[in-house]
Write an enzyme that holds these catalytic residues in place. Structure first.
Site, PDB file in Angstrom:
ATOM      1  N   TYR A 134      -6.296  10.656   4.561  1.00  0.00           N
ATOM      2  CA  TYR A 134      -4.922  10.956   4.152  1.00  0.00           C
ATOM      3  C   TYR A 134      -4.936  11.759   2.843  1.00  0.00           C
ATOM      4  CZ  TYR A 134      -3.824   7.776   7.933  1.00  0.00           C
ATOM      5  OH  TYR A 134      -3.744   7.181   9.168  1.00  0.00           O
ATOM      6  N   ARG A 166      -7.928   2.106  -2.773  1.00  0.00           N
ATOM      7  CA  ARG A 166      -8.769   2.006  -1.577  1.00  0.00           C
ATOM      8  C   ARG A 166      -9.435   3.354  -1.312  1.00  0.00           C
ATOM      9  NH1 ARG A 166      -7.803   0.603   4.864  1.00  0.00           N
ATOM     10  NH2 ARG A 166      -9.344  -1.058   4.920  1.00  0.00           N
ATOM     11  N   GLY A 210      -8.994  -6.491   9.194  1.00  0.00           N
ATOM     12  CA  GLY A 210      -7.910  -5.779   9.823  1.00  0.00           C
ATOM     13  C   GLY A 210      -7.502  -6.419  11.131  1.00  0.00           C
ATOM     14  N   GLN A 225       0.844  -1.188   0.000  1.00  0.00           N
ATOM     15  CA  GLN A 225       0.000   0.000   0.000  1.00  0.00           C
ATOM     16  C   GLN A 225       0.884   1.246   0.000  1.00  0.00           C
ATOM     17  OE1 GLN A 225      -2.209   1.880   3.309  1.00  0.00           O
ATOM     18  NE2 GLN A 225      -4.050   1.153   2.266  1.00  0.00           N
TER      19      GLN A 225
END
Length: 356
Positions: free
Chosen positions: A180, A227, A314, A99
């Site tokens: 982000y 994502r 996760g 990622q």
């Protein structure tokens, strides 16, 4: 009926099952120069039973780092260090994407060399505090990127993707979620620009679309996933016109033939998930963030009813390195130790027990 334990193709890869390990920051890149370590290689190797591993976010540039002890993919040393991880995952029969994460305004200037400070679409700080070794600190006021710097940042992502492939990764995932940098451009409170990179839906999706196109051009669309987290308010994000924004983004990237779209789903967004799935030409990975823990039986039904092609886990994967086997057996599941999630050593990292 398709189940989570059936194979699935993403890009050029035939995955053994439809259970993905979601990307999770663990802050254990204790090697010199933000390099991956042997302990990290062990951690990912233990979880190679996933159909697909998506690593923790790796910064595509120096200024993209927002947390301590996170790995990069922008130097030759970082590329070489990651090879231990990719080699061991592949030897164990797994598939692994890196990622790429630029944290933007979510960060700590103390992590950055010289006079660098975090950057963002606009010079607007996020409300809240950032995790540091010295304890929580208020988010800093970022510096707004110039148009020339935006172009350089797009190039940074493409270069990092090429580095990832050189390091042995099967592909890369672009982190456009969780508040982000990419989602900061998509948002209406972090992005107050009045040029071609903001203002309208078309302006706000431009950065995400151009990064995705540049990375697909660098390594091939079949090695790229994106994502997103529509409507997610993490890290002080607000998004006007959520449905219009994400439908426009998915339409813009539709011709890139990406490996997958990965949606981190917020409460009340199932209809939008279905709409985006219908517009996207490739597989959908769904992280159904609203389900109770453990999410095993509930999430697996999303594959069986056609809501998603893969599901990502996760914290449950963090605590259960053999999660696919446990899901197949109906448990039991180890509980994650939240006190050891970020930073530290092997405790709460590579010492979770397996079924056998």
């Amino acid at each position: 009926m398709t189940t989570a334990f059936d194979p699935v193709r993403i890009g050029a890869l035939e995955l053994a099952n439809r259970i993905a390990m979601a990307p999770m920051t663990r802050s254990r890149a204790h090697g010199p120069g933000a390099t991956a370590t042997e302990l990290m290689a062990t951690y990912y190797e233990q979880r190679a039973g996933a159909g697909l591993i998506i690593t923790e976010g790796a910064q595509p540039s120096v200024v993209g780092q927002g947390y301590p002890d996170t790995p990069g993919l922008h130097t030759a040393e970082q590329v070489e260090a990651w090879r231990a991880t990719t080699d061991r995952v592949h030897a164990a029969g797994g598939a692994i994407f890196a990622q790429l994460l630029h944290t933007g305004r979510i960060g700590d200037a103390a992590l950055l060399p010289g006079e660098l400070i975090p950057v963002a679409p606009s010079a607007i700080p996020a409300a809240g505090q950032v995790y540091t070794h010295e304890g929580p600190k208020p988010y800093p006021t970022p510096r707004a990127l110039t148009e020339a710097e935006i172009a350089e940042t797009v190039d940074d992502f493409a270069r990092a993707a090429r580095n990832a492939v050189e390091a042995g990764f099967d592909g890369v995932e672009l982190h456009g979620a969780n508040g982000y940098l990419i989602q900061q451009f998509l948002s209406s409170n972090a992005n107050r620009r009045t040029d071609g990179w903001g203002g309208t839906v078309e302006g706000r999706i431009r950065f995400a679309a151009e990064v995705t196109a540049a990375v697909a051009g660098a390594v091939g669309g079949d090695k790229v996933g994106l994502r997103i987290s529509p409507g997610n308010t993490l890290h002080d994000i607000a998004e006007d016109d959520v449905e219009q924004t994400y439908k426009a983004l998915v339409a813009d990237i539709a011709g890139l033939d990406l490996a997958y779209l990965h949606i981190m789903e917020s409460a009340g967004m199932r209809d939008l998930t279905a709409s985006l799935r219908a517009r996207f030409t490739g597989p959908l990975i769904l992280n159904p963030n609203t389900l109770p823990e453990p999410t095993g039986p509930d999430a697996l039904s999303l594959i069986e009813d056609g809501t998603a092609d893969l599901v990502s886990y996760g914290a449950l994967f963090l605590a259960n390195p053999d999660l696919p086997a446990r899901l197949a057996a109906g448990g039991p599941f180890n509980a994650p130790d939240r006190g050891t999630m970020f930073g530290g050593d092997q405790h709460g990292y590579t010492d979770y027990p397996t079924l056998t």
